[in-house]
Write an enzyme that holds these catalytic residues in place. Structure first.
Site, mmCIF file in Angstrom:
data_model
loop_
_atom_site.group_PDB
_atom_site.id
_atom_site.type_symbol
_atom_site.label_atom_id
_atom_site.label_comp_id
_atom_site.label_asym_id
_atom_site.label_seq_id
_atom_site.Cartn_x
_atom_site.Cartn_y
_atom_site.Cartn_z
ATOM 1 N N LYS A 125 30.236 -17.298 16.590
ATOM 2 C CA LYS A 125 29.477 -16.171 16.028
ATOM 3 C C LYS A 125 28.364 -15.762 16.991
ATOM 4 O O LYS A 125 28.150 -14.581 17.263
ATOM 5 C CB LYS A 125 28.897 -16.561 14.658
ATOM 6 C CG LYS A 125 29.989 -16.718 13.590
ATOM 7 C CD LYS A 125 29.536 -17.383 12.304
ATOM 8 C CE LYS A 125 30.728 -17.576 11.369
ATOM 9 N NZ LYS A 125 30.434 -18.278 10.111
ATOM 10 N N GLN A 154 25.202 -21.442 7.686
ATOM 11 C CA GLN A 154 26.595 -21.924 7.711
ATOM 12 C C GLN A 154 26.849 -22.948 6.605
ATOM 13 O O GLN A 154 26.066 -23.883 6.409
ATOM 14 C CB GLN A 154 26.889 -22.539 9.092
ATOM 15 C CG GLN A 154 28.335 -22.943 9.316
ATOM 16 C CD GLN A 154 29.306 -21.771 9.437
ATOM 17 O OE1 GLN A 154 28.909 -20.635 9.708
ATOM 18 N NE2 GLN A 154 30.579 -22.028 9.235
ATOM 19 N N ASP A 213 26.215 -12.450 4.790
ATOM 20 C CA ASP A 213 27.346 -13.219 4.264
ATOM 21 C C ASP A 213 27.745 -12.733 2.868
ATOM 22 O O ASP A 213 28.756 -13.181 2.328
ATOM 23 C CB ASP A 213 26.930 -14.687 4.111
ATOM 24 C CG ASP A 213 27.646 -15.588 5.095
ATOM 25 O OD1 ASP A 213 28.673 -15.163 5.636
ATOM 26 O OD2 ASP A 213 27.161 -16.711 5.299
HETATM 27 N N1 GUN Z 1 31.720 -21.606 6.412
HETATM 28 C C1 GUN Z 1 32.993 -21.189 6.626
HETATM 29 N N2 GUN Z 1 33.068 -19.837 6.627
HETATM 30 C C2 GUN Z 1 31.818 -19.396 6.411
HETATM 31 C C3 GUN Z 1 31.257 -18.083 6.299
HETATM 32 O O1 GUN Z 1 31.934 -17.035 6.392
HETATM 33 N N3 GUN Z 1 29.916 -18.038 6.072
HETATM 34 C C4 GUN Z 1 29.163 -19.169 5.943
HETATM 35 N N4 GUN Z 1 27.869 -19.015 5.708
HETATM 36 N N5 GUN Z 1 29.652 -20.380 6.034
HETATM 37 C C5 GUN Z 1 30.967 -20.502 6.277
#
Ligand code: GUN
Length: 286
Positions: free
Chosen positions: A53, A97, A120
């Site tokens: 990311k 995350q 998110d």
């Molecule tokens: N863990 C796995 N996929 C995601 C996501 O799209 N966002 C977040 N915050 N955690 C994740």
């Protein structure tokens, strides 16, 4: 005839190009979009996702903050950090995350993120707006799936959609997005009875288990001509694999996403799109 491939790599490249242009426009107006990521603990898969990311954001001209915290980081300290990022006018998007270490309450943290920076789409506000068809910031994986379906001209109206996942990140928001597009949606999970039969009823199957040892979508669970979207990733025989037994299922499905190169790149592309949207919203409010 084998299924046609739904290439998340191709669609994500298109989305990222749009994001790159939007970033340049915002910069021209004096706004430098910025994404802050927060990772607690040393889960290697999560660390890899966060690094991807960060890397993609930089490639598109988005500034980043990268907070990597020890697994022992306390919930209150994490709340304080989120508050700091909420109050920082230079930060437009906050991604914390998941999953967290056990001692941290996921709801307490996700619901403390500023509504304007919730890239998110995980706050109760964003979830409620999504249920009402009004959300600006939607969870990245389900929005990526919708983007793929749109790109390939797949209209889900009237389809029976079966989702194998009930999380706030994937299954629940995707159900509302598909309902919005007039699909009939069934959500399945680990306690669902008659799972194979329910999956066989799906014109669209979205599977997001992520553990090949526990579940594999095999051809006998798939209706002839179904659209199959694979969100799962796990190690299988030394390689990364999805939930789907690709070689057999592709002989039955009409469309199928590969792993890698399917939904994964879309999740990141949609996060970038949400970051730019959040930066635009902040400019509108200044
Ligand atoms: N863990 C796995 N996929 C995601 C996501 O799209 N966002 C977040 N915050 N955690 C994740």
């Amino acid at each position: 005839m084998p299924a046609k491939i739904l290439s998340g790599l191709e669609v994500s490249a298109v989305v990222k190009e749009r994001v790159r242009k939007a970033v340049n426009e915002l910069k021209g107006q004096g706004v430098q979009p910025c994404l802050a990521t927060v990772l607690v603990g040393d889960d290697s898969a999560s660390a890899t996702y966060v690094s991807s990311k960060q890397k993609t954001a930089k490639e598109l001209g988005i500034a980043t903050r990268d907070h990597r915290l020890k697994a022992s980081f306390m919930q209150q300290e994490l709340l304080d950090l989120v508050q700091l990022l909420n109050n920082d006018p230079k930060v437009h998007g906050i991604l914390v995350q998941l999953p967290f270490p056990k001692h941290i309450d996921e709801f307490a943290i996700t619901s403390s993120i500023s509504l304007l920076k919730d890239v998110d789409g995980l706050t109760p506000y964003s979830a409620g707006m999504l249920q009402n068809g009004m959300a600006h910031l939607k969870p990245c994986t389900p929005s990526g799936i919708i983007e793929i379906l749109d790109y390939y001209g797949i209209d889900v109206a009237g389809m029976d959609a079966v989702i194998l996942n009930r999380s706030n990140l994937v299954g629940k928001p995707l159900a509302f997005m598909l309902l919005e597009r007039n699909a009939t949606v069934t959500i399945c999970h680990s306690k669902t009875k008659g799972l194979a039969e329910k999956l066989r009823g799906g014109d669209l199957i979205v599977t997001a288990v992520g553990n090949r040892g526990r579940f594999t979508l095999t051809a006998d669970m798939v209706k002839e001509g179904a659209v199959v979207i694979d969100v799962g990733t796990s190690r299988h025989g030394g390689n990364m694999a999805g939930d789907v037994d690709f070689d057999s299922v592709k002989e039955k499905a009409s469309w199928i996403t590969p792993v890698p190169g399917g939904v994964g790149p879309m999740t990141i592309a949609m996060l970038m799109k949400n970051t730019v949207s959040a930066a635009s919203i902040s400019r509108g409010m200044q």
